[in-house]
Design an enzyme around this catalytic site. Structure first.
Site, PDB file in Angstrom:
ATOM      1  N   GLN A  92      43.936  -2.670  -5.059  1.00 37.71           N
ATOM      2  CA  GLN A  92      42.828  -3.538  -4.307  1.00 37.71           C
ATOM      3  C   GLN A  92      43.410  -4.512  -3.596  1.00 37.71           C
ATOM      4  O   GLN A  92      44.285  -5.480  -3.949  1.00 37.71           O
ATOM      5  CB  GLN A  92      41.950  -3.942  -5.328  1.00 37.71           C
ATOM      6  CG  GLN A  92      40.611  -4.999  -4.802  1.00 37.71           C
ATOM      7  CD  GLN A  92      39.517  -3.953  -4.149  1.00 37.71           C
ATOM      8  OE1 GLN A  92      39.552  -2.746  -4.353  1.00 37.71           O
ATOM      9  NE2 GLN A  92      38.873  -4.589  -3.316  1.00 37.71           N
TER      10      GLN A  92
ATOM     11  N   LYS B  61      33.816   0.473  -8.507  1.00 41.04           N
ATOM     12  CA  LYS B  61      34.647   1.675  -8.461  1.00 41.04           C
ATOM     13  C   LYS B  61      34.859   2.272  -9.608  1.00 41.04           C
ATOM     14  O   LYS B  61      34.682   3.653  -9.689  1.00 41.04           O
ATOM     15  CB  LYS B  61      36.085   1.126  -7.822  1.00 41.04           C
ATOM     16  CG  LYS B  61      35.975   0.918  -6.293  1.00 41.04           C
ATOM     17  CD  LYS B  61      37.281   0.378  -5.474  1.00 41.04           C
ATOM     18  CE  LYS B  61      36.634  -0.337  -4.161  1.00 41.04           C
ATOM     19  NZ  LYS B  61      37.765  -0.763  -3.586  1.00 41.04           N
TER      20      LYS B  61
ATOM     21  N   ASP C 203      42.635   5.759  -0.644  1.00 41.27           N
ATOM     22  CA  ASP C 203      42.391   4.611   0.354  1.00 41.27           C
ATOM     23  C   ASP C 203      42.691   4.957   1.846  1.00 41.27           C
ATOM     24  O   ASP C 203      41.879   4.504   2.834  1.00 41.27           O
ATOM     25  CB  ASP C 203      42.854   3.457   0.148  1.00 41.27           C
ATOM     26  CG  ASP C 203      42.106   2.157  -0.381  1.00 41.27           C
ATOM     27  OD1 ASP C 203      40.974   2.217  -0.419  1.00 41.27           O
ATOM     28  OD2 ASP C 203      42.576   1.419  -1.229  1.00 41.27           O
TER      29      ASP C 203
HETATM   30  N1  GUN Z   1      39.530  -4.563  -0.315  1.00 38.06           N
HETATM   31  C1  GUN Z   1      38.136  -4.706   0.511  1.00 38.06           C
HETATM   32  N2  GUN Z   1      37.913  -3.450   0.664  1.00 38.06           N
HETATM   33  C2  GUN Z   1      38.862  -2.402   0.040  1.00 38.06           C
HETATM   34  C3  GUN Z   1      39.320  -1.140   0.125  1.00 38.06           C
HETATM   35  O1  GUN Z   1      38.489  -0.369   0.430  1.00 38.06           O
HETATM   36  N3  GUN Z   1      40.286  -0.615  -0.587  1.00 38.06           N
HETATM   37  C4  GUN Z   1      41.067  -1.618  -0.961  1.00 38.06           C
HETATM   38  N4  GUN Z   1      42.279  -1.047  -1.678  1.00 38.06           N
HETATM   39  N5  GUN Z   1      41.133  -2.886  -1.020  1.00 38.06           N
HETATM   40  C5  GUN Z   1      39.814  -3.219  -0.448  1.00 38.06           C
END
Ligand code: GUN
Length: 307
Positions: A116, A72, A139
């Protein structure tokens, strides 16, 4: 005509695998196209002295999460967004994390905040998500974002189902009156996916672990989104010829290779379109995170009279 048929039969016999019918929806290719636009929008904001910024917060040492957050942050840099990665030990308390989120909420250089998941068991993930300012909830997990999606108001859409919608859009697929079956009902994918498909006038069925006869449902579907997290949830005998199949799964097969929820080899001989794993929904999720972060920065610029 007899000549053509003879040729086709011969061709089928000569190949080791029967020919694939489905067209691939290439998530890498579509991501590249969409990221060009993201890069341009980021440059336009930077030119106004308003660099779009994303904060990624990782707590603990989950290996998969470490890879995701690195990807990311890398994607941000490639598109000209500012990003900060905050990594904390698994011993971080819920109070400490809530305090960090509050600092980021008030940081004018940060337009998107991503904590996350999963978080260590002693931290209430929903409480942390609700602490993020909805204006920075790139998100799309905050209850305000979920509510906005539900009633059709502007907000941030969760990145994975948003990416799936972009994939359908990329093939010019008109969802009006089509039957879409979503397998999985998570807050992150299944539920928002169903709402997005509904907003495009599809008739939507949501299937889950208690669904009695999954095959009966999927055989009626024009569009199937598989988001369970289990291999071979969808096999060729469960798919109507020509259906569009979107595979959200990220699993490992017996050889340790990445695979989705869909039996790709089988289903791709029946479906009209299919997304591969890897190279399908995965890259689209990160792309839509960039799109949401740009959107957040543009809204802030507008509010400050910069746009
Ligand atoms: N863990 C797995 N996929 C995601 C996501 O898209 N966002 C976040 N914050 N955590 C995740």
């Amino acid at each position: 005509m007899p000549l053509l048929r003879a040729f086709l039969l011969e061709d089928t016999h000569m190949t080791a695998h029967p020919p694939r019918i489905a067209q691939i929806i290439d998530g890498n290719d579509l991501s590249r196209q969409l990221r060009i636009e993201v890069t341009q929008r980021a440059a336009a904001l930077r030119a106004k002295g308003h660099t779009p910024g994303l904060a990624v917060v990782l707590v603990g040492d989950n290996q998969a999460s470490q890879v995701y957050v690195r990807n990311k942050v890398k994607a941000c840099h490639e598109s000209g967004l500012h990003s900060v990665l905050e990594q904390y030990p698994a011993t971080m308390t819920e109070g400490e994390l809530l305090a960090r989120v509050e600092v980021l909420n008030n940081d004018p250089t940060i337009h998107g905040i991503l904590v996350q998941l999963p978080l260590p068991a002693h931290i209430d993930a929903q409480k942390v998500i609700e602490a993020i300012s909805p204006a920075k909830d790139v998100d799309g997990f905050h209850v305000a974002s979920a509510g906005a999606l539900m009633v059709g108001q502007p907000g941030f859409w969760p990145c994975t189902p948003y990416g799936c919608m972009k994939m359908l859009e990329s093939i010019g697929y008109d969802l009006r009156g089509k039957h879409a079956v979503v397998i999985g009902r998570s807050n992150i994918v299944g539920k928002p996916m169903a709402l997005m498909l509904l907003a495009k006038n599809a008739t939507v069925t949501v299937c889950h672990s208690a669904t009695k006869d999954l095959k009966t449902q999927t055989l009626q579907a024009d569009v199937i989104v598989a988001a369970v997290g289990k291999r071979n949830v969808l096999t060729a005998d469960m798919v109507k010829p020509g259906a569009v199949v979107i595979d959200v799964g990220m699993n490992r097969n017996d050889e340790g290779k990445l695979c989705g929820d869909v039996d790709f080899a089988g289903v791709s001989q029946v479906a009209g379109y299919i997304t591969p794993v890897p190279g399908g929904v995965g890259p689209m999720t990160i792309t839509m995170l960039l799109v949401n972060t740009i959107e957040a920065a543009e809204r802030e610029a507008q509010a400050r009279g910069l746009a």
